[in-house]
Design a protein around this motif. Sequence first.
Motif, short mmCIF file in Angstrom:
data_model
loop_
_atom_site.label_atom_id
_atom_site.label_comp_id
_atom_site.label_asym_id
_atom_site.label_seq_id
_atom_site.Cartn_x
_atom_site.Cartn_y
_atom_site.Cartn_z
N GLN A 267 0.98 -1.03 -0.07
CA GLN A 267 0.01 -0.01 -0.01
C GLN A 267 0.90 1.20 -0.11
O GLN A 267 1.83 1.30 0.58
CB GLN A 267 -0.95 0.16 1.22
CG GLN A 267 -2.19 -1.15 1.29
CD GLN A 267 -1.27 -2.26 1.55
OE1 GLN A 267 -0.45 -2.58 2.53
NE2 GLN A 267 -1.53 -3.46 0.85
N GLY A 268 0.43 2.16 -0.80
CA GLY A 268 1.26 3.46 -0.74
C GLY A 268 0.64 4.23 -2.11
O GLY A 268 0.04 3.55 -2.82
N VAL A 269 1.46 5.33 -2.19
CA VAL A 269 2.44 6.04 -1.43
C VAL A 269 1.54 6.97 -0.56
O VAL A 269 0.87 7.67 -1.20
CB VAL A 269 3.44 6.88 -2.37
CG1 VAL A 269 4.15 7.82 -1.28
CG2 VAL A 269 4.42 5.78 -3.07
N ASP A 270 1.81 6.80 0.91
CA ASP A 270 1.05 7.75 1.77
C ASP A 270 1.91 9.08 2.01
O ASP A 270 3.08 8.92 2.32
CB ASP A 270 0.72 6.72 3.04
CG ASP A 270 0.12 7.96 3.93
OD1 ASP A 270 -0.50 8.76 3.74
OD2 ASP A 270 0.15 7.50 5.26
N GLU A 271 1.45 10.19 1.41
CA GLU A 271 2.36 11.35 1.56
C GLU A 271 2.15 12.16 2.71
O GLU A 271 0.99 12.39 3.25
CB GLU A 271 1.59 12.41 0.30
CG GLU A 271 1.90 11.82 -0.95
CD GLU A 271 3.22 12.08 -1.64
OE1 GLU A 271 4.04 12.47 -0.92
OE2 GLU A 271 3.39 11.30 -2.82
N GLN A 272 2.90 12.36 3.49
CA GLN A 272 2.82 13.08 5.01
C GLN A 272 4.08 13.90 5.10
O GLN A 272 4.95 13.85 4.24
CB GLN A 272 3.15 12.05 6.08
CG GLN A 272 2.02 10.89 6.21
CD GLN A 272 0.76 11.59 6.29
OE1 GLN A 272 0.68 12.40 7.25
NE2 GLN A 272 -0.36 10.79 6.04
N PRO A 273 3.97 15.02 5.90
CA PRO A 273 4.70 16.05 5.89
C PRO A 273 6.07 15.64 6.38
O PRO A 273 7.34 16.28 6.23
CB PRO A 273 4.52 17.17 7.01
CG PRO A 273 2.88 16.92 7.21
CD PRO A 273 2.74 15.28 6.76
N TRP A 274 6.21 14.73 7.16
CA TRP A 274 7.41 13.92 7.48
C TRP A 274 8.10 12.76 6.66
O TRP A 274 9.02 12.10 6.95
CB TRP A 274 7.24 13.46 9.06
CG TRP A 274 5.95 12.53 9.26
CD1 TRP A 274 6.00 11.25 8.87
CD2 TRP A 274 4.62 12.81 9.53
NE1 TRP A 274 4.70 10.85 9.12
CE2 TRP A 274 3.78 11.87 9.72
CE3 TRP A 274 4.11 14.12 9.60
CZ2 TRP A 274 2.63 12.07 9.62
CZ3 TRP A 274 2.92 14.11 10.12
CH2 TRP A 274 2.18 13.11 10.02
N GLY A 275 7.48 12.61 5.33
CA GLY A 275 7.98 11.49 4.48
C GLY A 275 6.83 11.04 3.51
O GLY A 275 5.65 11.31 3.78
N ARG A 276 7.38 10.11 2.87
CA ARG A 276 6.39 9.50 2.10
C ARG A 276 6.62 7.85 2.24
O ARG A 276 7.60 7.49 2.54
CB ARG A 276 6.73 9.54 0.53
CG ARG A 276 6.74 11.11 0.19
CD ARG A 276 7.42 11.37 -1.23
NE ARG A 276 6.31 10.96 -2.23
CZ ARG A 276 6.33 10.10 -3.21
NH1 ARG A 276 7.61 9.53 -3.34
NH2 ARG A 276 5.59 9.67 -3.93
#
Length: 128
Positions: free
Chosen positions: A93-102
């Motif tokens: 699963q992914g790509v989950d985009e977050q301010p602290w990373g992917r």
Amino acid sequence: MDWKIELIHVPVSDVDRAKEFYERVGFHADHDQQVNDDLRFVQMTPPGSACSIAFGTGVGGSLQPGQQDTIQVVVPDADEALAHLRSAGVEAQGVDEQPWGRFVTFADPDGNAWTLQQLPAWSAGAGG
């Protein structure tokens, strides 16, 4: 004094199935020793990693197969990691985009969960 994490135990129910899965993902089989009928030790290392995983029969701690969900691995490119896993037949699963990373996540056949993180550009020079 340097402290280096070198080995993390991953509990599995079927050693041969786990070894085949991790080889398919790209891990190197460093060691596979059947000591006796009750003890087998397998050590595998992800590409480019200084830390390995271990599993087998008669080894490990109190975690049951599928309970390991705390391993996070840094990768240079989350999209490439996701494509690699999927091309190897792994449900990822992914790509989950977050301010602290992917982030990309996947599980081995027992359900042990893995998180792959592409660090954000602002942290690349900060020692990760």
